[in-house]
Design an enzyme around this catalytic site. Structure first.
Site, PDB file in Angstrom:
ATOM      1  N   HIS A 124      35.167 -45.233 -10.125  1.00 41.46           N
ATOM      2  CA  HIS A 124      35.909 -45.084 -11.387  1.00 41.46           C
ATOM      3  C   HIS A 124      37.399 -45.266 -11.063  1.00 41.46           C
ATOM      4  CE1 HIS A 124      37.705 -42.799 -14.779  1.00 41.46           C
ATOM      5  NE2 HIS A 124      36.582 -43.032 -15.420  1.00 41.46           N
ATOM      6  N   ASP A 201      33.419 -37.701  -5.331  1.00 41.02           N
ATOM      7  CA  ASP A 201      33.636 -37.682  -6.776  1.00 41.02           C
ATOM      8  C   ASP A 201      32.280 -37.379  -7.421  1.00 41.02           C
ATOM      9  OD1 ASP A 201      33.765 -38.249  -9.458  1.00 41.02           O
ATOM     10  OD2 ASP A 201      34.765 -40.185  -9.243  1.00 41.02           O
ATOM     11  N   LYS A 227      31.824 -32.858 -18.558  1.00 40.05           N
ATOM     12  CA  LYS A 227      30.617 -33.654 -18.298  1.00 40.05           C
ATOM     13  C   LYS A 227      29.471 -32.739 -17.864  1.00 40.05           C
ATOM     14  CE  LYS A 227      33.251 -37.678 -16.696  1.00 40.05           C
ATOM     15  NZ  LYS A 227      33.323 -38.613 -17.814  1.00 40.05           N
ATOM     16  N   CYS A 365      36.024 -47.874 -17.275  1.00 38.99           N
ATOM     17  CA  CYS A 365      37.000 -47.542 -16.217  1.00 38.99           C
ATOM     18  C   CYS A 365      36.492 -47.940 -14.840  1.00 38.99           C
ATOM     19  CB  CYS A 365      37.400 -46.062 -16.242  1.00 38.99           C
ATOM     20  SG  CYS A 365      38.230 -45.581 -17.737  1.00 38.99           S
TER      21      CYS A 365
HETATM   22  N1  7TS Z   1      34.774 -40.290 -11.814  1.00 34.27           N
HETATM   23  C1  7TS Z   1      33.658 -40.706 -12.452  1.00 34.27           C
HETATM   24  C2  7TS Z   1      32.482 -41.166 -11.650  1.00 34.27           C
HETATM   25  C3  7TS Z   1      33.616 -40.680 -13.849  1.00 34.27           C
HETATM   26  O1  7TS Z   1      32.509 -41.087 -14.477  1.00 34.27           O
HETATM   27  C4  7TS Z   1      34.757 -40.244 -14.575  1.00 34.27           C
HETATM   28  C5  7TS Z   1      34.794 -40.290 -16.074  1.00 34.27           C
HETATM   29  C6  7TS Z   1      35.860 -39.784 -13.861  1.00 34.27           C
HETATM   30  C7  7TS Z   1      35.848 -39.837 -12.488  1.00 34.27           C
HETATM   31  C8  7TS Z   1      37.067 -39.224 -14.540  1.00 34.27           C
HETATM   32  O2  7TS Z   1      36.738 -38.027 -15.164  1.00 34.27           O
HETATM   33  P1  7TS Z   1      37.795 -37.280 -16.128  1.00 34.27           P
HETATM   34  O3  7TS Z   1      37.003 -36.178 -16.733  1.00 34.27           O
HETATM   35  O4  7TS Z   1      38.902 -36.800 -15.258  1.00 34.27           O
HETATM   36  O5  7TS Z   1      38.240 -38.307 -17.121  1.00 34.27           O
HETATM   37  N2  7TS Z   1      33.913 -41.219 -16.656  1.00 34.27           N
HETATM   38  C9  7TS Z   1      33.903 -41.623 -17.945  1.00 34.27           C
HETATM   39  C10 7TS Z   1      32.974 -42.522 -18.464  1.00 34.27           C
HETATM   40  O6  7TS Z   1      32.057 -43.015 -17.819  1.00 34.27           O
HETATM   41  N3  7TS Z   1      33.245 -42.751 -19.769  1.00 34.27           N
HETATM   42  O7  7TS Z   1      34.299 -42.000 -20.121  1.00 34.27           O
HETATM   43  C11 7TS Z   1      34.726 -41.311 -18.987  1.00 34.27           C
END
Ligand code: 7TS
Length: 407
Positions: A124, A201, A227, A365
């Site tokens: 990501h 991650d 999540k 992303c």
């Molecule tokens: N790493 C992974 C694997 C992710 O799926 C996401 C967010 C992040 C990091 C970042 O997480 P945040 O909560 O700090 O934003 N993924 C997604 C997605 O798949 N669609 O919207 C956000």
């Protein structure tokens, strides 16, 4: 073995009852964020209704109650991850902030020009950009482990890229756009063998798999509360105590100090050194309730149920003429990315939305993943344990309509 009581589980999530365009909502955007079960909503509302106050600061009744609930959530997360101690649990705003904390505090203090940082092609952006910024500033070198056309990391390439210069491996446990589950335990062992630290991650992994940081032996692990059926704006950085102890603070301000004078400030002990300012008290309390909720459902049950959904969904989607799945790793979770000939992902998303089905469209992303497959975007259905096979049928029906429009 525990199984999912789907009717009960669905009753626990009020948001599942919403209608979209007069049709029952099918929510397949769980990789972006998950719905919140009633105990989480009640925990957040309870704090605001009954004991709103700041933490660690007051001896009055409400502040003591809030502090106990906030620190209680830390203990829950510690047990959830099987960390050695609660001081290894740092509350952040999410995965993004957790990774940035390590890049700023560990990276800028301990890494130097020529040091190598290893990531993968399926990260990501939040596990790419902070390292690029660090490399630009410090002269470190970013190396990238490629994946094959099924979306599986090349272990052979990983072993080649892992050298004595590698100081940090920062790797995604489960890919948000492919669903691939990476062999992180094996990779951590290999990285440690070369003297490198490892950040995992776990943004996606946290809702699909039980995580044991001592068993994995990772040095850092990041996830987002939202999540994991918890509130937005909450997240966790796990770090081994001796590493966190050696790292300088990330943010300066209240709550993270031991004493302040204009000549010299000393910092608080872990975990407070990394939690400057008023934290997201309600959110963290909600995250504690989310952890309790997920454990009450149980990861054995979740994994078994989701694998069946994945099998059913893979078959059902593959039967849509022309549809191509993107991400077909042997080890994967219930994330189904796909493309349809002649239809742009955005149009697919709009048309299935008309049928009440919420999917994600775009690059998720993960632009390097899109580049690998030569597509600008995919459509992604990401399923969790409150989804059903009937909902997959609704998506497939909607996709057949999309095909009619575009053929
Ligand atoms: N790493 C992974 C694997 C992710 O799926 C996401 C967010 C992040 C990091 C970042 O997480 P945040 O909560 O700090 O934003 N993924 C997604 C997605 O798949 N669609 O919207 C956000």
């Amino acid at each position: 073995m525990k199984t999912i009581d789907i009717r009960k589980v669905r009753r626990d999530f009020p948001n599942l009852r919403v209608k979209v365009h007069g049709k029952p909502l099918v929510y397949f955007d769980n990789a972006a964020t998950t719905f919140k079960p009633r105990p989480v909503i009640e925990a957040v509302a309870g704090y605001y209704q009954e004991y709103t106050s700041n933490v660690h600061r007051g001896i009055h009744e409400l502040s003591e109650k809030a502090t106990a609930a906030y620190e209680g959530a830390r203990d829950k997360v510690q047990q959830f991850l099987n960390a050695r101690g609660s001081k290894e649990i740092i509350f952040t705003r999410g995965t993004t902030e957790s990774i940035n904390l390590v890049a700023y505090s560990y990276g800028r203090h301990f890494l130097k020009s020529g040091d190598e940082i290893l990531i993968s092609e399926m990260e990501h952006h939040s596990n790419i950009v902070p390292w690029q910024m660090l490399c630009e500033e410090k002269g470190c070198v970013l190396k990238v482990i490629p994946f094959n056309d099924q979306g599986e990391l090349s272990y052979e390439e990983f072993e080649k890229l892992l050298t004595a210069k590698t100081r940090l491996l920062s790797i995604v446990y489960i890919s948000n756009s492919l669903g691939t589950v990476n062999p992180v335990k094996k990779m951590i062992k290999a990285a440690h063998g070369r003297g490198a630290l490892v950040l995992v991650d776990a943004a996606q992994a946290v809702s699909h798999r039980a995580i044991d940081v001592q068993d994995l032996d990772c040095d850092f692990l990041a996830f987002s509360g939202h999540k994991l059926f918890g509130p937005t704006g909450t997240g966790v950085l796990y770090g081994k105590a001796q590493l966190l102890d050696a790292m300088p603070p990330f943010h300066g301000g209240g709550d993270m100090i031991s004493s302040v004078t204009f000549q010299k400030t000393t910092y608080a002990a872990l975990p407070y050194k990394f939690e400057a300012g008023t934290p997201h008290v309600a959110g963290v309390i909600g995250l504690g309730a989310a952890v309790d909720y997920v454990l009450s459902v149980g990861f054995n049950a979740i994994e078994g149920y989701e694998q069946k959904l994945l099998e059913y969904g893979t078959k059902a989607l593959s039967a849509v003429p022309g549809l191509k799945l993107i991400g077909t790793a042997k080890e994967k979770v219930s994330i189904l990315s796909f493309v349809l000939p002649n239809a742009h992902a955005h149009d697919i998303g709009t048309l299935v939305n008309d049928e009440g089905v919420a999917i994600r469209t775009g690059h998720h992303c993960t632009q390097p993943v899109m580049k690998h497959f030569g597509v600008p975007a995919t459509s992604r259905a990401s399923l969790t344990f409150y989804n059903t096979a009937e909902e997959i049928d609704a998506l497939v029906k909607a996709l057949r309509k999309v095909r009619e429009v575009f053929s």
